[in-house]
Design an enzyme around this catalytic site. Structure first.
Site, PDB file in Angstrom:
ATOM      1  N   ARG A  94      28.716  11.650   5.272  1.00 42.26           N
ATOM      2  CA  ARG A  94      27.540  11.522   4.405  1.00 42.26           C
ATOM      3  C   ARG A  94      27.396  12.138   3.316  1.00 42.26           C
ATOM      4  NH1 ARG A  94      27.339   8.606   9.022  1.00 42.26           N
ATOM      5  NH2 ARG A  94      28.944  10.459   9.853  1.00 42.26           N
ATOM      6  N   THR A  95      27.463  13.762   3.493  1.00 43.03           N
ATOM      7  CA  THR A  95      27.258  14.487   2.677  1.00 43.03           C
ATOM      8  C   THR A  95      27.302  14.628   1.104  1.00 43.03           C
ATOM      9  OG1 THR A  95      26.487  15.762   4.778  1.00 43.03           O
ATOM     10  CG2 THR A  95      26.308  17.522   2.668  1.00 43.03           C
TER      11      THR A  95
ATOM     12  N   LYS B 209      47.271  25.869  -1.634  1.00 43.08           N
ATOM     13  CA  LYS B 209      48.282  27.413  -1.989  1.00 43.08           C
ATOM     14  C   LYS B 209      48.215  28.656  -1.883  1.00 43.08           C
ATOM     15  CE  LYS B 209      49.533  23.684  -5.521  1.00 43.08           C
ATOM     16  NZ  LYS B 209      49.061  23.789  -7.246  1.00 43.08           N
TER      17      LYS B 209
ATOM     18  N   ARG C 156      30.358  23.576   0.705  1.00 38.30           N
ATOM     19  CA  ARG C 156      31.176  22.877   2.139  1.00 38.30           C
ATOM     20  C   ARG C 156      31.542  23.671   2.672  1.00 38.30           C
ATOM     21  NH1 ARG C 156      29.803  18.292   6.515  1.00 38.30           N
ATOM     22  NH2 ARG C 156      27.458  18.594   6.856  1.00 38.30           N
TER      23      ARG C 156
ATOM     24  N   HIS D 295      22.495  23.691   7.654  1.00 39.40           N
ATOM     25  CA  HIS D 295      22.936  22.916   6.658  1.00 39.40           C
ATOM     26  C   HIS D 295      21.614  21.819   5.943  1.00 39.40           C
ATOM     27  CE1 HIS D 295      24.659  19.195   5.048  1.00 39.40           C
ATOM     28  NE2 HIS D 295      24.608  18.970   6.294  1.00 39.40           N
TER      29      HIS D 295
END
Lengths: 180, 308
Positions: free
Chosen positions: B54-55, B82, B104, B132
């Site tokens: 969604r986000t 890495k 995020r 959020h």
């Protein structure tokens, strides 16, 4: 016209404004040969009540209701980056849409022409009118782009440094156009 | 405000401004040409170090509809695998002249850290268990559209609170807008230290979902986050559902027009019954379209104009 030495000069009083709008309404009907396929779109903020007033006059002359809507051009301004973020207003296109219609943009003052250029860009994303015309209450000159109005309430030659203010009963306390 | 890292970055008035812009943005979804030129020439990078449907897609579409150039970088495909540090990753990306960074990350506080390292505008799309903010904004916006003003309304947040950043941002946002919030969780999923916080911030806590449901004007179910839990917080999934799930029977306890929210993804049958998720009162899909409008509004307010 009244001369007020202490403050702004009144160039249009409520009676002048009313007569100008009536003439503009008749001109629109004359140019369009009636009210068929007409859509009036007022540009925020004061173009919106002007569009509604013109629509009322058209209704009383022709006996038909004209589609009226609102157009917000904030996102299409060419100076968006140069100013703090502006709050956008609502764009409300009448249910019939604008495709193949005669759209008449309505605004209070025509100055540099950049707002109208933005309005044309906004319209391009909303549909394809068969023609776009422009009605303004005041044309104060100093165009920066090749843009002109089809219907003008008053031509008001002004110096760049002067300020033309339009007040309308719907948003302010009375009808008045002043220059200072 | 330059960044959006937490709901604390915005005042109630600013939130209503964002809501007003979002309402206009909603109309863009219905146009034939879904484009506004407001962010033309701006570059926005979505850096997602955690999975998201969604986000991420919401931010991507939001940026593209505003004519920004949007790039998605996910941890899996990046040099983070890495061993490159977060700081090097963001500095590298921003060295290319990026205007906005939507991030995020699994670590709480990551967004704040990043904002201190880079010049770009930083938007927190979820940092660990902390906040959020765009989720809270879209939840409050969805509820405001359904209920009118949130002033005085009673909203319940139910579920795994300990691990939920959605809960934290929502509590801040809803109380800021004048709503009364009650949070419900089993004792094992109620954050420690919530007592003093709830008194200061003015929200209530409860362990009893059946007691709270009949009184609320809206309910928000939070996902039971299997991937975050290593300890046994409840004996079995079934026990959780029986004790704290929004079951078909509990649906009857709710006021008939009380919206049911869920930030998604849903574990149907666990914290929310399929009947509840698909009920007429469920606003789950509306939250998604609101999310797009809200994110367009946030991107517009942070990136369109000159920095004030």
């Amino acid at each position: 016209m009244t001369n007020n030495q202490a403050g702004p000069r009144i160039v249009l009083d409520p009676g002048d404004i009313a007569r100008a709008l009536t003439r503009i309404a008749h001109e629109i009907l004359e140019r369009n040969k009636g009210a068929t396929d007409l859509v009036l779109l007022g540009l925020h903020t004061r173009g919106v009540p002007l569009a509604h007033r013109i629509a009322e006059r058209i209704q009383s002359v022709e006996g038909v209701a004209v589609a009226v809507g609102e157009l917000d051009v904030t996102m299409y301004r060419d100076d968006l980056r140069k100013q703090p973020t502006r709050r956008a207003h609502k764009t409300a296109i009448p249910p019939g849409g604008i495709d193949d219609k005669i759209v008449v943009l309505v605004d209070d003052v025509l100055f540099s022409g950049r707002t109208i250029r933005a309005a044309l860009d906004a319209l391009a994303d909303l549909g394809r009118p068969s023609a776009v015309r422009l009605a303004v209450l005041v044309d104060r000159g100093h165009r920066e782009l090749p843009i002109r109005a089809d219907h003008v309430g008053k031509n008001l030659p002004s110096a760049r440094s002067e300020r033309v203010s339009v007040r309308l009963a719907e948003c302010d306390d009375s009808d008045e156009v002043t220059i200072s | 405000m330059k960044h959006l890292l937490s709901i604390n970055d915005v005042s109630a008035d600013q939130i209503q401004e964002i809501f007003a812009t979002a309402a206009d943005m909603h109309d863009v979804q219905r146009r034939e040409v879904k484009k506004l030129p407001a962010l033309r020439g701006r570059t926005v990078v979505n850096m997602f170090f955690e999975d998201s449907t969604r986000t991420r897609s919401s931010f991507e579409i939001a940026g593209k509809w505003l004519s920004a150039d949007v790039i998605n970088i996910s941890a899996k495909g990046s040099s983070a695998s890495k061993g490159e540090s977060l700081r090097d990753t963001v500095l590298t990306v921003c060295a290319m002249g990026v205007d906005g960074l939507v991030i995020r990350h699994p670590a709480s506080g990551a967004a704040q850290q990043v904002s201190e390292w880079v010049d770009a505008v930083v938007i927190n799309a979820g940092d660990g268990m902390h906040e959020h903010p765009t989720q809270a904004l879209l939840d409050a916006y969805t509820l405001q559209r359904r209920l009118g003003s949130l002033e005085g309304k009673h909203v319940a947040l139910i579920g795994d609170l300990t691990h939920s950043r959605v809960f934290r941002s929502n509590v801040l946002c809803l109380t800021k807008l004048g709503a009364h919030v009650t949070v419900v969780a089993p004792p094992t999923l109620m954050p420690s230290g919530i007592g003093p916080w709830s008194k200061d911030a003015g929200f209530s806590t409860s362990y009893d979902i059946d007691d709270v449901l009949p009184d609320v004007d809206a309910v928000m179910m939070l996902r039971v986050q299997k991937e975050r839990m290593s300890g046994g917080f409840f004996p079995s999934a079934r026990e959780y559902t029986v004790g704290y799930g929004l079951t078909r029977d509990r649906l009857k306890l709710l006021k008939p027009d009380a919206p049911i929210c869920h930030p998604g993804p849903m574990n149907r049958g666990l914290e929310i019954a399929a009947d509840a998720a698909d009920a007429a009162q469920s606003v789950v899909l509306e939250q998604v379209s609101s999310g797009l409008a809200i994110r367009m509004a946030v991107l517009y307010h942070l990136l369109a104009g000159e920095e004030s």
